[in-house]
Design a protein around this motif. Structure first.
Motif, PDB file in Angstrom:
ATOM      1  N   ALA A  38      27.437  61.751  49.876  1.00 33.55           N
ATOM      2  CA  ALA A  38      26.061  62.460  49.434  1.00 33.55           C
ATOM      3  C   ALA A  38      24.273  61.027  50.017  1.00 33.55           C
ATOM      4  CB  ALA A  38      26.078  63.236  48.107  1.00 33.55           C
ATOM      5  N   GLY A  39      25.235  60.471  49.665  1.00 36.46           N
ATOM      6  CA  GLY A  39      24.097  59.003  50.083  1.00 36.46           C
ATOM      7  C   GLY A  39      23.852  58.439  48.864  1.00 36.46           C
ATOM      8  N   ALA A  40      24.596  58.418  47.622  1.00 37.54           N
ATOM      9  CA  ALA A  40      24.732  58.422  46.817  1.00 37.54           C
ATOM     10  C   ALA A  40      25.678  57.330  45.669  1.00 37.54           C
ATOM     11  CB  ALA A  40      25.227  59.167  45.797  1.00 37.54           C
ATOM     12  N   LEU A  41      25.037  56.250  44.541  1.00 34.22           N
ATOM     13  CA  LEU A  41      26.172  54.811  44.018  1.00 34.22           C
ATOM     14  C   LEU A  41      26.091  55.668  43.102  1.00 34.22           C
ATOM     15  CD1 LEU A  41      23.004  53.819  43.115  1.00 34.22           C
ATOM     16  CD2 LEU A  41      22.649  52.892  44.985  1.00 34.22           C
ATOM     17  N   THR A  42      26.522  54.520  42.239  1.00 35.78           N
ATOM     18  CA  THR A  42      27.069  53.995  41.119  1.00 35.78           C
ATOM     19  C   THR A  42      26.937  52.984  40.273  1.00 35.78           C
ATOM     20  OG1 THR A  42      29.181  54.745  39.285  1.00 35.78           O
ATOM     21  CG2 THR A  42      29.865  53.776  42.070  1.00 35.78           C
ATOM     22  N   GLY A  43      27.336  52.004  39.491  1.00 32.64           N
ATOM     23  CA  GLY A  43      27.069  50.757  39.362  1.00 32.64           C
ATOM     24  C   GLY A  43      28.630  50.560  39.214  1.00 32.64           C
ATOM     25  N   SER A  44      28.407  49.015  38.469  1.00 36.06           N
ATOM     26  CA  SER A  44      29.144  48.311  37.828  1.00 36.06           C
ATOM     27  C   SER A  44      29.995  47.255  40.000  1.00 36.06           C
ATOM     28  CB  SER A  44      30.317  48.345  37.522  1.00 36.06           C
ATOM     29  OG  SER A  44      31.393  47.361  37.079  1.00 36.06           O
ATOM     30  N   GLY A 139      36.973  43.167  38.519  1.00 38.82           N
ATOM     31  CA  GLY A 139      35.740  42.738  38.641  1.00 38.82           C
ATOM     32  C   GLY A 139      34.416  42.762  38.120  1.00 38.82           C
ATOM     33  N   ILE A 140      33.168  42.874  37.454  1.00 38.25           N
ATOM     34  CA  ILE A 140      32.011  43.415  36.429  1.00 38.25           C
ATOM     35  C   ILE A 140      32.728  43.409  35.040  1.00 38.25           C
ATOM     36  CG2 ILE A 140      29.693  42.918  35.858  1.00 38.25           C
ATOM     37  CD1 ILE A 140      29.960  42.295  38.809  1.00 38.25           C
ATOM     38  N   ASN A 141      34.030  44.064  34.856  1.00 39.98           N
ATOM     39  CA  ASN A 141      34.085  44.534  33.802  1.00 39.98           C
ATOM     40  C   ASN A 141      35.904  43.567  32.883  1.00 39.98           C
ATOM     41  OD1 ASN A 141      36.598  46.405  32.146  1.00 39.98           O
ATOM     42  ND2 ASN A 141      34.269  46.722  30.736  1.00 39.98           N
ATOM     43  N   ILE A 142      35.516  42.693  34.064  1.00 36.94           N
ATOM     44  CA  ILE A 142      37.123  41.797  33.260  1.00 36.94           C
ATOM     45  C   ILE A 142      35.676  40.316  33.416  1.00 36.94           C
ATOM     46  CG2 ILE A 142      37.862  39.722  34.624  1.00 36.94           C
ATOM     47  CD1 ILE A 142      39.249  42.774  36.308  1.00 36.94           C
ATOM     48  N   LEU A 143      34.696  40.475  34.130  1.00 35.92           N
ATOM     49  CA  LEU A 143      33.866  38.911  33.793  1.00 35.92           C
ATOM     50  C   LEU A 143      33.091  39.131  32.834  1.00 35.92           C
ATOM     51  CD1 LEU A 143      32.771  36.713  34.847  1.00 35.92           C
ATOM     52  CD2 LEU A 143      30.942  38.005  36.346  1.00 35.92           C
ATOM     53  N   ALA A 144      32.845  40.621  31.771  1.00 39.59           N
ATOM     54  CA  ALA A 144      31.926  41.173  30.913  1.00 39.59           C
ATOM     55  C   ALA A 144      32.934  40.530  29.717  1.00 39.59           C
ATOM     56  CB  ALA A 144      31.544  41.822  30.911  1.00 39.59           C
ATOM     57  N   LEU A 145      34.375  40.928  29.736  1.00 35.61           N
ATOM     58  CA  LEU A 145      35.416  40.833  28.606  1.00 35.61           C
ATOM     59  C   LEU A 145      35.164  39.483  28.886  1.00 35.61           C
ATOM     60  CD1 LEU A 145      37.878  43.692  29.310  1.00 35.61           C
ATOM     61  CD2 LEU A 145      35.962  43.452  27.978  1.00 35.61           C
ATOM     62  N   TRP A 146      36.066  38.324  29.907  1.00 35.44           N
ATOM     63  CA  TRP A 146      35.938  37.082  29.481  1.00 35.44           C
ATOM     64  C   TRP A 146      34.866  36.238  29.231  1.00 35.44           C
ATOM     65  CZ3 TRP A 146      33.946  32.580  32.337  1.00 35.44           C
ATOM     66  CH2 TRP A 146      34.733  31.499  32.293  1.00 35.44           C
ATOM     67  N   LEU A 147      33.500  36.714  29.028  1.00 34.96           N
ATOM     68  CA  LEU A 147      32.662  36.541  29.080  1.00 34.96           C
ATOM     69  C   LEU A 147      32.712  36.141  27.714  1.00 34.96           C
ATOM     70  CD1 LEU A 147      29.676  36.454  31.708  1.00 34.96           C
ATOM     71  CD2 LEU A 147      30.616  33.912  30.826  1.00 34.96           C
ATOM     72  N   GLN A 148      32.814  37.759  26.779  1.00 34.29           N
ATOM     73  CA  GLN A 148      32.518  37.699  25.506  1.00 34.29           C
ATOM     74  C   GLN A 148      33.300  36.623  24.808  1.00 34.29           C
ATOM     75  OE1 GLN A 148      31.777  41.853  23.892  1.00 34.29           O
ATOM     76  NE2 GLN A 148      33.776  41.676  23.793  1.00 34.29           N
TER      77      GLN A 148
END
Length: 204
Positions: A38-44, A139-148
């Protein structure tokens, strides 16, 4: 006095975990193919991989696999070896299946808005299966939890900030209608996860 039955925790077997990883990554990767078509995307991390695939010769699967490599050390430190190994396998399978699906499925006519919304629904269900078997797509979710944990930075706010950057960067890559459809799809995906993955709701 009423008899109270205490639920017995029955952990998933290794065979169940393996089948869950296979089925969930098939679903997530198929959703990715629909978004890509579709030429779309998502986050993270997936959103970053989409941007890379749109702007370079690198495929989504290759970009997604490479983006996740730096985060496995953090996953091991915070979640342990079992979670990290399952996550590594899940990321590898999604990357592989995004290469394999087009060999068997081709969309000759696909409404881009339908593909974006339904693709996110499929991905959301796949995520729930992964989470229920104590795995993720890293990905990013792991980094976010680690920084928290390390500096007290709110994981949700960091995730939102990164997703915002991905969306802003995508303004130069996708059309405004597809950007709006991508945002709506991401909301649907997160609602599916929020409704079906709450701490303490399930016994196993």
């Amino acid at each position: 006095m009423d008899n109270v039955v205490t639920p017995v925790r029955i952990p998933h077997s290794r065979i169940e975990d393996a089948l869950a990883l296979l089925l969930s990554t098939l679903m997530v990767s198929f959703g990715v193919i629909m978004l890509k078509q579709a030429g779309a995307l998502t986050g993270s991390s997936a959103g970053i991989a989409f941007l890379i695939s749109y702007l370079s010769p690198l495929s989504f699967g290759s970009a997604f696999f490479l983006i996740n490599l730096p985060f496995y050390w953090l996953a091991m430190r915070r979640m342990g070896w079992a979670f990290t190994l399952k996550t590594f396998c899940a990321v590898g399978l999604v990357s592989l299946f995004t290469h394999l699906h087009p060999l068997f499925v081709h969309f000759s006519a696909l409404n881009p808005f339908y593909a974006t919304l339904f693709g996110n629904v499929i991905m959301g269900i796949g995520f729930i299966v992964l989470f229920r078997h104590k795995a993720s797509l890293g990905g990013i979710n792991i980094l976010a939890l680690w920084l928290q944990d390390r500096i007290g930075l709110c994981a949700g706010k960091l995730q939102m900030a990164i997703d915002t950057c991905v969306v802003l960067a995508s303004l130069f890559v996708v059309s405004m209608p597809m950007l709006l459809a991508s945002i709506a799809g991401a909301v649907i995906l997160n609602l599916i996860i929020a409704m079906n993955h709450r701490p303490g709701r399930y016994q196993v």
